[in-house]
Design a protein around this motif. Structure first.
Motif, mmCIF file in Angstrom:
data_model
loop_
_atom_site.group_PDB
_atom_site.id
_atom_site.type_symbol
_atom_site.label_atom_id
_atom_site.label_comp_id
_atom_site.label_asym_id
_atom_site.label_seq_id
_atom_site.Cartn_x
_atom_site.Cartn_y
_atom_site.Cartn_z
ATOM 1 N N ALA A 1 8.428 -4.224 -5.997
ATOM 2 C CA ALA A 1 8.692 -3.562 -7.280
ATOM 3 C C ALA A 1 7.750 -2.387 -7.490
ATOM 4 O O ALA A 1 8.158 -1.323 -7.982
ATOM 5 C CB ALA A 1 8.563 -4.577 -8.414
ATOM 6 N N SER B 1 9.042 0.427 -5.446
ATOM 7 C CA SER B 1 10.259 1.019 -5.998
ATOM 8 C C SER B 1 9.959 1.883 -7.211
ATOM 9 O O SER B 1 10.508 2.984 -7.354
ATOM 10 C CB SER B 1 11.255 -0.090 -6.369
ATOM 11 N N ILE B 2 9.065 1.412 -8.084
ATOM 12 C CA ILE B 2 8.714 2.191 -9.276
ATOM 13 C C ILE B 2 7.983 3.471 -8.875
ATOM 14 O O ILE B 2 8.206 4.544 -9.445
ATOM 15 C CB ILE B 2 7.871 1.339 -10.234
ATOM 16 N N ILE C 1 15.680 -1.639 -13.019
ATOM 17 C CA ILE C 1 14.549 -2.328 -12.384
ATOM 18 C C ILE C 1 14.537 -3.802 -12.773
ATOM 19 O O ILE C 1 14.318 -4.681 -11.926
ATOM 20 C CB ILE C 1 13.224 -1.636 -12.781
#
Length: 544
Positions: free
Chosen positions: A109, A112-113, A198
Motif C-alpha cells: 500500500a 502504491s500510494i 485504495i
C-alpha cells in the motif's frame, strides 16, 4: 297444470314480467306499446343501463383482483422489552497468525500510494509497536504467515485518464484490473476518488489474507474482553451483568458485543421513558489505527435492532464520536403486512427458497446475503469472506482461485442493479419492528471535569491515556416514549365491501334490490320451461 301456471305465449310472459317486476322502467315497455318511438327509447335506455351496470361491475372486479391494500395506523401504549443494542469498535485489529501478510500488504500500500501521489506514508502506516490479537483457539495451527499463501501483485493500482467531451477537461480515475481465469474479458474496477480506490484495493487483498482463517467466525476467546472496550454499563440505574451481553466476531470491525440479544430477561423490560431509564455506556474508542487502510474513522459503531436478529453493521447503524456524550432517543414502529394475494412476505422464512446462512431470525438482509453467497459459491467456486459459508465451501483466495475477484465484482454489480433473482426470492417479513432514532451530542468530559473523570477511569479500569477526551465516549440510549405506532395493512376492497358496492350500483341504475335479481332468474327459468313445452307440443303434434 294445476300447480304451474303456463303462459300462452312469450309475449304474455314478458308483459306479465314488465307489469309486476320491481325493476324500474320495465313497465314503460308495456304501457307505451302503442307508441313505437317511446318503446324504442325505453328499450335503448334499459339496454344502456344494463351496459353501464356491468361495465361498473367489471371495474370493481378488476380492482378487487388487483388486491390493493390500505394502511391503517394505530397507537399502543404498554410496557415492552428494550431492543437489542450492538456495539463495535471502528478500529480493526490485527491477528497474530496473519500479521506478516498484513505487514507485506501495508508495504504494498505504501508503494502504491507513493506511485500514485508521491506521498511517503511509512510513518502513518507503521504498526511495529501495536499489539496483535492472539487467537488462543488457533495456536495449534502454527503461524500461517509461513504458509504457502503469497500476496499477488497482479492487481496493481493504476491511474487512468478519460476525456470529457462536454467540458473539454481530463478527469482521472484510479482502479485495478481484473480478468477471468483465461486472462480475458478484463475490466477495471475504477473509482473517481483515489481514496475509495485504495480502500477497496486494500480490502480486496485483506479478504484473501483473512481467508486463511475460515474459523474466525466462531472465535469468542481472545485477549480483548468487554472490559477493554466498555468501561461502564448501566441500565435503568442498575449495573449490567455478564449475562446481559454476547460476544461475536465481525469480519470488518472485529470484536462486537450485543446487549439484550434474546429479549427474554425481565431485567430489560422498559417501564418508563426518559434518559435515566435507558442504557448508559462509557466506551473506549482508541485511535490506534491498527489497520488504517481498512478503516479511516475512529469511534464506535452502534446499531439498534430486534432481538434474535443478525446486526449488519456495514449497512446500518451509526457512529459514535470519541470525546462526545451522545444521547439517542428511540421510537418504535411496528409494521404488519397481509401477505398472500395482497403482497409477498414471509412469517418466519420457512417458505423462502433460500437457505439462510445465519442462525438468527429471518430478515431481508440475511436472506439477500445468503442468496448472494450461494450464487457466489456456485458461479465462482468459493465464498465471499464477509458472509458465512454454506456447508462444504471455502472462502475465496486468489492463490487458489485467481479469477474470483473478476467473478465477484460482476456478480455484485448484477445484484446491485437487481439483475440477480435474489430480490425476487427474498420477501420482506410479514411483521417487523423498526426503530426511529434522534440523537443529541455534547462535549464529554468537559474541560473542567476531564481530570477527575480520567482519574476515576484510571483507578477503576486501568485507563492510562493522556489524549484529552479523544479516546473515550459516552452514549445513552433510551425510549422517548413507550407508546408505539402500529402500521397495519388491510384490504382496500374486501368481499363485504365488494357486495355492498355492487348493490349500490344495481340500485343506482335500476333502483332495485337482490329480489329483483331473483325475478330476472325467474324470467329466465320461465323462458326455458316455456321453450321446452312448445318444443314438446310441436313434436307431439307431428306424431299425431
Amino acid at each position: 297444470e294445476g300447480l304451474i301456471e303456463f303462459y300462452d305465449s312469450f309475449k304474455d310472459m314478458f308483459e306479465f314480467f314488465c307489469k309486476n317486476t320491481t325493476i324500474h322502467g320495465t313497465i314503460r315497455l308495456v304501457c307505451s306499446d302503442s307508441n313505437r318511438m317511446k318503446t324504442a327509447f325505453w328499450t335503448l335506455l334499459l339496454l344502456a343501463s344494463f351496459g353501464m351496470l356491468y361495465w361498473q361491475f367489471a371495474l370493481m372486479f378488476s380492482q378487487y383482483w388487483a388486491y390493493p391494500v390500505v394502511l391503517t395506523m394505530s397507537m399502543h401504549s404498554e410496557p415492552k422489552m428494550f431492543p437489542a443494542i450492538t456495539i463495535c469498535n471502528l478500529d480493526p485489529y490485527r491477528f497474530e497468525l496473519v500479521s506478516e501478510h498484513l505487514v507485506q500488504l501495508d508495504r504494498m500500500a505504501e508503494e502504491s500510494i507513493a506511485f500514485l501521489y508521491g506521498i511517503n506514508t511509512s510513518a502513518s502506516l507503521s504498526h511495529t509497536n501495536e499489539k496483535n490479537v492472539h487467537v488462543k483457539d488457533l495456536s495449534s495451527m502454527g503461524n500461517l504467515s509461513r504458509s504457502s499463501f503469497k500476496l499477488s501483485r497482479n492487481f496493481s493500482l493504476l491511474r487512468m485518464s478519460d476525456h470529457n467531451n462536454r467540458s473539454g477537461k481530463r478527469h482521472s480515475s484510479v482502479g485495478f484490473k481484473l480478468c477471468n481465469a483465461t486472462g480475458g474479458n478484463c475490466f477495471y474496477k475504477t473509482y473517481s476518488s483515489g481514496m475509495d480506490a485504495i480502500l477497496e484495493w486494500y480490502r480486496f487483498h485483506y479478504m484473501n489474507i483473512m481467508s486463511q482463517l475460515p474459523v474466525i467466525i466462531n472465535i469468542s476467546d481472545h485477549e480483548e474482553q468487554i472490559e477493554d472496550m466498555v468501561y461502564s454499563c448501566q441500565y435503568d440505574g442498575e449495573p449490567c451483568r455478564p449475562s446481559d451481553y454476547v460476544h461475536f466476531h465481525h469480519p470488518v470491525f472485529g470484536s462486537c458485543y450485543t446487549f439484550n440479544s434474546k429479549g427474554t430477561d425481565s431485567f430489560w423490560t422498559a417501564t418508563k421513558p426518559g434518559i435515566p431509564y435507558g442504557l448508559s455506556l462509557i466506551l473506549r474508542a482508541e485511535q490506534k489505527d491498527h489497520i488504517p487502510l481498512l478503516s479511516t474513522v475512529a469511534g464506535v459503531k452502534v446499531m439498534i435492532h430486534n432481538h434474535n436478529q443478525t446486526p449488519f453493521l456495514e449497512h446500518e447503524g451509526f457512529d459514535i464520536r470519541p470525546g462526545i456524550a451522545t444521547t439517542i432517543g428511540i421510537q418504535q414502529d411496528e409494521v404488519n403486512r397481509l401477505g398472500g394475494n395482497y403482497g409477498k412476505c414471509t412469517t418466519d422464512g420457512s417458505d423462502v427458497n433460500v437457505t439462510l446462512l445465519y442462525n438468527n431470525s429471518y430478515t431481508l438482509q440475511a436472506c439477500l446475503h445468503s442468496c448472494f453467497q450461494h450464487i457466489m459459491v456456485r458461479k465462482c467456486g468459493c465464498g465471499y469472506y464477509y458472509y458465512p459459508l454454506p456447508p462444504g465451501a471455502e472462502y475465496c483466495d486468489y492463490n487458489k482461485q485467481p479469477a474470483w475477484g473478476h467473478c465477484f465484482y460482476q456478480l455484485y454489480s448484477r445484484l446491485r442493479n437487481h439483475h440477480l433473482n435474489c430480490f425476487d426470492q427474498c420477501p420482506k417479513p410479514c411483521r417487523e419492528s423498526l426503530y426511529k432514532v434522534s440523537a443529541g451530542t455534547a462535549k464529554w468530559p468537559s474541560a473542567k471535569s476531564q481530570d477527575w473523570v480520567r482519574q476515576a477511569l484510571r483507578h477503576q479500569n486501568g485507563y492510562n491515556s493522556t489524549s484529552n477526551r479523544r479516546d473515550i465516549a459516552k452514549v445513552t440510549i433510551f425510549y422517548q416514549q413507550l407508546n408505539y405506532q402500529a402500521v397495519n395493512e388491510s384490504p382496500l376492497l374486501s368481499e363485504n365491501l365488494l357486495l355492498s358496492s355492487m348493490g349500490s350500483q344495481w340500485s343506482l341504475w335500476f333502483g332495485s334490490s337482490v329480489l329483483s335479481v331473483v325475478e330476472m332468474f325467474e324470467l329466465l327459468i320461465d323462458t326455458l320451461v316455456l321453450s321446452l313445452l312448445f318444443c314438446y307440443q310441436r313434436l307431439r303434434s307431428k306424431k299425431t
